[in-house]
Design an enzyme around this catalytic site. Structure first.
Site, PDB file in Angstrom:
ATOM      1  N   ASP A  82      21.958 -60.818  22.106  1.00 44.01           N
ATOM      2  CA  ASP A  82      22.356 -61.125  23.489  1.00 44.01           C
ATOM      3  C   ASP A  82      21.695 -62.446  23.877  1.00 44.01           C
ATOM      4  O   ASP A  82      20.475 -62.552  23.928  1.00 44.01           O
ATOM      5  CB  ASP A  82      21.922 -59.985  24.404  1.00 44.01           C
ATOM      6  CG  ASP A  82      22.526 -60.094  25.801  1.00 44.01           C
ATOM      7  OD1 ASP A  82      22.903 -61.203  26.220  1.00 44.01           O
ATOM      8  OD2 ASP A  82      22.592 -59.048  26.474  1.00 44.01           O
ATOM      9  N   HIS A 134      20.887 -62.029  37.582  1.00 40.20           N
ATOM     10  CA  HIS A 134      21.476 -60.785  38.099  1.00 40.20           C
ATOM     11  C   HIS A 134      21.694 -60.912  39.594  1.00 40.20           C
ATOM     12  O   HIS A 134      20.744 -60.853  40.370  1.00 40.20           O
ATOM     13  CB  HIS A 134      20.578 -59.582  37.785  1.00 40.20           C
ATOM     14  CG  HIS A 134      20.526 -59.275  36.325  1.00 40.20           C
ATOM     15  ND1 HIS A 134      19.395 -59.460  35.565  1.00 40.20           N
ATOM     16  CD2 HIS A 134      21.470 -58.823  35.475  1.00 40.20           C
ATOM     17  CE1 HIS A 134      19.659 -59.136  34.305  1.00 40.20           C
ATOM     18  NE2 HIS A 134      20.904 -58.739  34.218  1.00 40.20           N
ATOM     19  N   GLU A 136      29.592 -58.790  25.244  1.00 41.49           N
ATOM     20  CA  GLU A 136      29.477 -59.381  26.576  1.00 41.49           C
ATOM     21  C   GLU A 136      30.082 -60.783  26.612  1.00 41.49           C
ATOM     22  O   GLU A 136      29.895 -61.568  25.682  1.00 41.49           O
ATOM     23  CB  GLU A 136      27.993 -59.474  26.976  1.00 41.49           C
ATOM     24  CG  GLU A 136      27.761 -60.107  28.353  1.00 41.49           C
ATOM     25  CD  GLU A 136      26.296 -60.087  28.778  1.00 41.49           C
ATOM     26  OE1 GLU A 136      25.426 -60.007  27.909  1.00 41.49           O
ATOM     27  OE2 GLU A 136      26.055 -60.163  30.001  1.00 41.49           O
TER      28      GLU A 136
END
Ligand code: MN
Ligand code: MN
Length: 296
Positions: free
Chosen positions: A90, A168, A281
């Protein structure tokens, strides 16, 4: 204007960060082989980002088997990838604070259907993205793709909005259907990240913590802690790895910063021992009639 709510500069930086992240994600995936040191892979991929002229939006996450997220190499990490491992890579890249967040899972074992589940879930979710689509519908598409292959979506890991230097932000994009009327809007930038599991479909925090993030700027007295804040200042609040800071009194100073609420710890998040978790993702920008996948 390419979208009504993003400046052309922001739009172009998101696109370029996405191209860099995509290329390095693919190169990094090629390094994942049984017999390779985790630390070697992580350092190589992070170096590729630095060499590209972009920055790391967070330490390279390499999470293995039941570990779903938030693991990275430690200093002197002696772990070696083994045949049978399911490895999530990631990667977060930023240009001038504009972030591309993308992940892929490499199967060193024999779990092709599990890999397919998170990959197809991501594709199905992206196909729905346009102004007016609801976040609940996207979660539903992810859940359907994963459950139809006999696995569980991870309920307490979600996609998320992205903003400048912020990994986020709202909205939260769940990996399950839910009743949510909130609709996507042109110009939104967010990451979708389905996780498919052979385990319980929930993650919990492990003891291992390698990733941290500064969340406040309160003054601190301990000299070693002040030195850490000096080193991480250039992160502008983006996460950092324990491995990136000088070793002298590192662990004590870091726990002091965490206990004072200045730094937040991100423990490794894992499903039940012995299970396997896959993740895919992409980052995307909502356009007038659909979306652009910046990391494709
Ligand atoms: Mn990610
Ligand atoms: Mn993400």
């Amino acid at each position: 204007m390419k979208t009504p709510t993003l400046s052309d500069d922001a739009f172009d930086s998101y696109r370029e960060a996405g191209r860099i992240a995509s290329r390095i994600r693919n190169a990094g995936a090629g390094l994942i082989r049984a017999g390779t040191f985790v630390l070697e892979i992580v350092e190589s991929v992070e170096q590729m980002v630095t060499d590209s002229g972009a920055g790391l939006a967070f330490p390279l996450n390499l999470s293995i088997n039941e570990d779903a997220a938030h693991d990275t190499a430690s200093n002197g990490d002696e772990r070696v990838l083994a045949a049978g491992d399911i490895v999530k890579l990631d990667l977060g890249v930023h240009l001038d604070g504009y972030i591309a967040d993308t992940a892929v899972t490499i199967d060193l074992g024999d779990c092709p259907l599990l890999i397919e589940a998170s990959s197809c879930a991501l594709e199905a979710a992206i196909a729905l993205v346009r102004p007016g689509a609801t976040i609940g519908q996207i979660g539903g598409a992810i859940q359907q793709e994963i459950e139809s292959r006999g696995f569980r979506p991870v309920a307490n890991l979600t996609g998320h909005g992205l903003a400048r230097y912020q990994i986020h932000t709202p909205p939260t994009i769940p990996n399950l259907w839910f009743q949510d009327g909130s609709a996507l809007e042109e110009g939104m930038v967010f990451a979708i990240e389905p996780f498919a599991s052979t385990g319980s479909g929930r993650v919990t925090e492990k003891q291992r913590i390698e990733i941290f993030q500064q969340v406040s700027t309160k003054p601190v007295r301990l000299p070693a802690a002040r030195r850490i804040l000096g080193v991480i200042r250039e992160r502008r609040g983006m996460p950092f790895a324990r491995r990136w800071i000088p070793e002298e009194r590192q662990d004590f100073a870091l726990s002091t910063l965490v206990s004072q609420g200045i730094v937040r710890a991100y423990p490794v998040l894992a499903d039940i021992p012995g299970c396997f978790v896959s993740q895919h993702e992409h980052t995307l920008i909502v356009t007038a009639d659909g979306c652009i996948v910046t990391t494709s």
